[in-house]
Design a protein around this motif. Structure first.
Motif, short mmCIF file in Angstrom:
data_model
loop_
_atom_site.label_atom_id
_atom_site.label_comp_id
_atom_site.label_asym_id
_atom_site.label_seq_id
_atom_site.Cartn_x
_atom_site.Cartn_y
_atom_site.Cartn_z
N LEU A 88 109.70 30.42 -34.63
CA LEU A 88 109.61 29.53 -35.80
C LEU A 88 108.26 28.83 -35.81
O LEU A 88 107.60 28.78 -36.84
N GLU A 89 107.86 28.30 -34.67
CA GLU A 89 106.58 27.59 -34.60
C GLU A 89 105.40 28.52 -34.78
O GLU A 89 104.40 28.15 -35.40
N LYS A 90 105.49 29.73 -34.27
CA LYS A 90 104.41 30.70 -34.48
C LYS A 90 104.24 31.01 -35.96
O LYS A 90 103.13 31.15 -36.45
N SER A 91 105.36 31.12 -36.65
CA SER A 91 105.32 31.49 -38.07
C SER A 91 105.03 30.32 -39.00
O SER A 91 104.41 30.50 -40.04
N HIS A 92 105.50 29.12 -38.65
CA HIS A 92 105.45 28.00 -39.59
C HIS A 92 104.82 26.74 -39.03
O HIS A 92 104.77 25.73 -39.74
N GLY A 93 104.39 26.77 -37.80
CA GLY A 93 103.86 25.56 -37.19
C GLY A 93 102.39 25.67 -36.85
O GLY A 93 101.68 26.52 -37.36
N THR A 94 102.00 24.79 -35.99
CA THR A 94 100.63 24.76 -35.51
C THR A 94 100.63 25.08 -34.02
O THR A 94 101.70 25.15 -33.39
N ARG A 95 99.47 25.23 -33.46
CA ARG A 95 99.36 25.45 -32.02
C ARG A 95 100.00 24.29 -31.26
O ARG A 95 100.71 24.49 -30.26
N GLU A 96 99.78 23.08 -31.76
CA GLU A 96 100.33 21.90 -31.11
C GLU A 96 101.86 21.88 -31.18
O GLU A 96 102.53 21.52 -30.21
N SER A 97 102.41 22.26 -32.33
CA SER A 97 103.88 22.25 -32.44
C SER A 97 104.49 23.35 -31.57
O SER A 97 105.58 23.15 -31.01
N LEU A 98 103.81 24.46 -31.41
CA LEU A 98 104.29 25.51 -30.52
C LEU A 98 104.26 25.03 -29.07
O LEU A 98 105.24 25.18 -28.33
N GLU A 99 103.17 24.41 -28.67
CA GLU A 99 103.05 23.91 -27.31
C GLU A 99 104.05 22.78 -27.02
O GLU A 99 104.48 22.61 -25.88
N ALA A 100 104.43 22.04 -28.04
CA ALA A 100 105.37 20.93 -27.85
C ALA A 100 106.76 21.43 -27.44
O ALA A 100 107.50 20.71 -26.79
N PHE A 101 107.11 22.66 -27.79
CA PHE A 101 108.39 23.21 -27.41
C PHE A 101 108.44 23.57 -25.94
O PHE A 101 109.51 23.71 -25.36
N TYR A 102 107.28 23.76 -25.32
CA TYR A 102 107.26 24.20 -23.92
C TYR A 102 106.98 23.10 -22.98
O TYR A 102 106.67 22.16 -22.88
#
Length: 79
Positions: free
Chosen positions: A65-79
């Motif tokens: 979801l974050e890869k498709s609709h988010g930013t690098r920061e939002s993707l990293e926030a999940f991890y």
């Protein structure tokens, strides 16, 4: 975002059997994504991840979801 998360957290389990939660919540998040309700999908995945911390499938769906609709920061926030 905070309001959406609060609503999801308060209502997501209503009428859902414990053994069906993961499947139902992932399906709900996917449906929200299809309708363009990205913040709601994020809130569902965030809650699902707090309950199913070790479930790789939920982590992968949230990351997608974050890869498709988010930013690098939002993707990293999940991890």
């Amino acid at each position: 975002m905070l309001t959406c998360q609060a609503i999801v957290k308060s209502t997501i389990g209503v009428g859902v059997d414990d053994e069906d939660r993961k499947q139902t919540w992932v399906a709900d998040a996917e449906e929200c994504t299809k309708r363009g309700s990205i913040e709601t999908a994020r809130a569902i995945y965030a809650h699902a991840l707090s309950v199913f911390v070790t479930k790789k499938s939920v982590w992968l769906k949230a990351a997608q979801l974050e890869k498709s609709h988010g930013t690098r920061e939002s993707l990293e926030a999940f991890y």
